[in-house]
Structure formats: C-alpha cells, structure tokens
Design a protein around this motif. Sequence first.
Motif, PDB file in Angstrom:
ATOM      1  N   CYS A 255       0.861  -1.197   0.000  1.00 48.89           N
ATOM      2  CA  CYS A 255       0.000   0.000   0.000  1.00 48.89           C
ATOM      3  C   CYS A 255       0.888   1.236   0.000  1.00 48.89           C
ATOM      4  O   CYS A 255       2.113   1.118   0.048  1.00 48.89           O
ATOM      5  CB  CYS A 255      -0.936   0.000   1.216  1.00 48.89           C
TER       6      CYS A 255
ATOM      7  N   CYS B  10       1.178   3.641   2.259  1.00 55.60           N
ATOM      8  CA  CYS B  10       1.505   4.250   3.556  1.00 55.60           C
ATOM      9  C   CYS B  10       3.006   4.420   3.725  1.00 55.60           C
ATOM     10  O   CYS B  10       3.788   3.617   3.221  1.00 55.60           O
ATOM     11  CB  CYS B  10       0.995   3.368   4.690  1.00 55.60           C
TER      12      CYS B  10
ATOM     13  N   CYS C 265      -3.342  -1.959   4.913  1.00 56.07           N
ATOM     14  CA  CYS C 265      -2.474  -2.518   5.955  1.00 56.07           C
ATOM     15  C   CYS C 265      -3.224  -2.711   7.273  1.00 56.07           C
ATOM     16  O   CYS C 265      -2.708  -3.347   8.191  1.00 56.07           O
ATOM     17  CB  CYS C 265      -1.183  -1.722   6.115  1.00 56.07           C
TER      18      CYS C 265
HETATM   19 ZN   LIG Z   1      -1.390   1.148   4.361  1.00 57.85          ZN
END
Ligand SMILES: [Zn+2]
Length: 478
Positions: free
Chosen positions: A23, A25, A41
């Motif tokens: 992802c 992040c 996540c």
């Molecule tokens: Zn994430």
Amino acid sequence: MAYEVVIGLEVHAQLLTASKMFCGCGTKFGAAPNTQTCPVCLGLPGVLPVINRKAVEFAVRTGLALNCTIAPMNRFARKNYFYPDLPKGYQISQYELPICEHGWLEIGQNGTNKRIRIRRAHLEEDAGKNLHTGIAGASHVDLNRAGTPLLEIVTEPDLRSPDEAVAYLKKLRELLVSLEVCDGNMEEGSLRCEPNISLRAVGAKDFGTKVELKNINSFKFVKAAMEYEIKRQTKVLDEGGKIMQETRLWDTDKGETAVMRSKEEAHDYRYFPDPDLVPLRITTEMIEKERKSMPELSEAKRKRFMDEHGLPEYDAGVLTADKKLADYYESCVKLFPQPKTVSNWVTGAVLHQLNVNNAGTEELAGPEKTDRLVSLLKLVDNGTVSLKVARDLFPEFFTSEKSVEQLVQEKGLTQVSDESALEKIIDEVMAKNPQQLMQYRSGKEQVFGFFVGQVMKASGGKANPAKVNELLKRKLAG
Ligand SMILES: [Zn+2]
C-alpha cells in the motif's frame, strides 16, 4: 562428550522504501501510533494489495550481491496465523517460489575465507507491534509497521560458532547498508536476527534438534544468546536429556533464553498462493538494470583504496566500514590528493573528535567539514601552521564557527620560520639551560631533543621544526 555447534541464521531486513509493501503508507520509524495506516495494511475487507516495485528492485539488487539466482517467476503466499499485530490473520510472504535462491556470502580475512551458503532470500511484509505498557496491564497495538517490506535472508546451517555467526551478520549488515537497501539499525529493528542452533557429536553426520532464538537486537546480544544456548544444550545432552524443537526468547536482563513456544512446522501455517496477487515476473532487463545501478560495495571500495590510493589494509578497512566516513575521506582526497595523510587525519583526529562529541559520521556530510580538514591540511602542507598546532587545536579547527584561516589569523598561530625570530628564542633557551648546553658540548648528543622540545614550547608550538633543527645544530655547536 565433545559436540560440534551448528548454526543457521535468518535475518529480517527492513527495506528502505518510502512506502509499504502492498500500500502507499509511509514507513518512517517513530511516528505517532497508527498514523501510518490505511484500509490495506489495517486488513479491512474488500481491499487489494499492490506490489511495491522498489521493494522488488531492492530484493533483486541484494540477491545479485549475495550471488543468488534470481527467479524469473516468483509468487506471494499467505502464511496464516493469528496474532493481534496481524490484522488480516495472515502474513503475505513468499513460500515455495522465493525471489532469490542458492547464493553465498564470504566471511573471514585473506587466507581464512569461508563461504556461507544462502539458501534463499524472500520478500514479505512486517507485522505491527504490540505494546504491553498500558494502564493496569492493558496492551496496545501499533500498526504503523504492519506491511513494511522485509527481505528475509536464510543461510544453510554452515556456521560453526557464535563468532562465525557474528562475523556473517556484520558482513551482511555492511553489504545491505552499502547497497542502500536497509539502514541496518538493529536497535530500531530494521535488522533482526534469528539464529537456530543445534549440537551434534563430533563426527556425527545427522544434525541435532535445533532451537530458534528470537528477540535479539544487537551483535553483542546475538553472541551472548548463542553462547548461553550452547551451554544449555550441552548440559541437557550431557545429562542424557533430549533437545526439544522450540522457539526461545532471549532475556537481556537475565542473560538467558526461555521457551516462547514449541516450534510449529510449515504445514501449521497452511500456506497457499495469495489469490489477490498475480505471480511476479522478473525480466532480464530488470536484473540487468539493477546490476548496472548497483553502488560500489564496501569490499570493492576497500580494494580500490588499497590499490589506487596505496592505503594499508588497516586504513582501508576502517574507512570503508562506514560509508559516510569513506565518502568523507574521498571528498577530502579530491581536494588534497595525499591519501595517506588524509586517511591518518580522518581515522585519527576526525573520528576521535566525533567520539568526544558523541556524534555520528552523518556529521561529516556536506562540504563544511570537508573544507575545514582540507584547509587545515593545506596550511600545514605549505608551512603556515605547524603540525603540532594543527593537532593540538584540532577540536577548535574542526568545530569552531570561524573558518580555519580566520582562527589562524586571530590567534596568531602562523608558524614561525623567520630565522632571526627563531634565533632569539634559541638564544634564550640556551641561556636558561647552561647545564644541558655543557652536556651537549661535551658529547652527550641525546640532549639535542631536549633543546628542540624547549624551543618548541617557548614558541607555543609555532616554530617550524625543520628550521629549529637546522638552527639549533648550528648554534649548539657554538
Ligand atoms: Zn497502508
């Protein structure tokens, strides 16, 4: 009974990507709990993971440096287990088709080299962290780390002592850092090591039952934990007992290992290919691109410093053990092309000064510190400043807000080479020490050093030593 120690190592290296494995992040260490999370996540239903290209490139780069075969097709699997820091209920990892296989890393110095075989290196995602620091025994979960890309690097059971294992770890860490794929910070958990240890009778062919150690966050503790475990297993075997296959936690405070859980087998995890992720294809172009863009490894750099700069092995070793230190040395040599002189100062005065200030080598980045050392070396080289003044006042030269030239001028540190000024000092020193003068003139030549010292002292370290020697010889002879 005599036993042979057999050690294999699993190392988890957090990859230095800006975003997580599946992802977008961020992955920065130390952010407020749960601020670097998203539905992917956090393991919310209905989301789809996307493979981080950079993580794959880093894995390929590391695999090449570890002499591994890079699999043209590899696959992510689900490793199922339940734990509060794993919200999906499974970890995405590579199982039967890892990205790198069958490599090796060499440890030891010239002549005693030993190849440690790498069984595999595979990509996976990290779990979050449970924090057992809540009020009244409450536990908290921080999922910032969940989904951070990891490369798990697994050796064959080729290591035969804790010292060998530590040598391998240091070598691997150095490699990962110089490849710029991992920061190698063990305290922050960017590099984690899980040794497995077994004993077998000397000469035996079969391996004994192995025990895996977890929770170790420094080279010192790796060694201590393995040494403890070897003693423990020796005692159990000597008393006719059996080693249980289990995972044990290292307790730093008690200095011993304790059972965490009996070891699970691979089938306990019910691995199966992750249906959300297509198999990962690694093209020849991608491998070649990584091979070409690979930074110079510390081993190659060490060799270059010896062959091209003419540095002794020791100097080259100290400089290349830290990339930032090596970079600093090189930027200074570019401006002051006397490699051994620069190396002496960098590995001596500069490192000492960093230690005194409790500072790391990152302080050396940028042109400022390079300019300071180079300016000073040039002033010593052209005779403006004596070596003694440069050494004695190095802390100030290196850290002052004023430039090196400014300090020399303001403090009147210019080396005295002027003959009449030096003769005046010498005359004074001779007048003050009639006894030593007599000794010298009656043939006791060792006293010469005494006079050099006195003259240097009287000049505040600023006298040009070569000139002092020359004039003293003449004057003392009478
Ligand atoms: Zn994430």
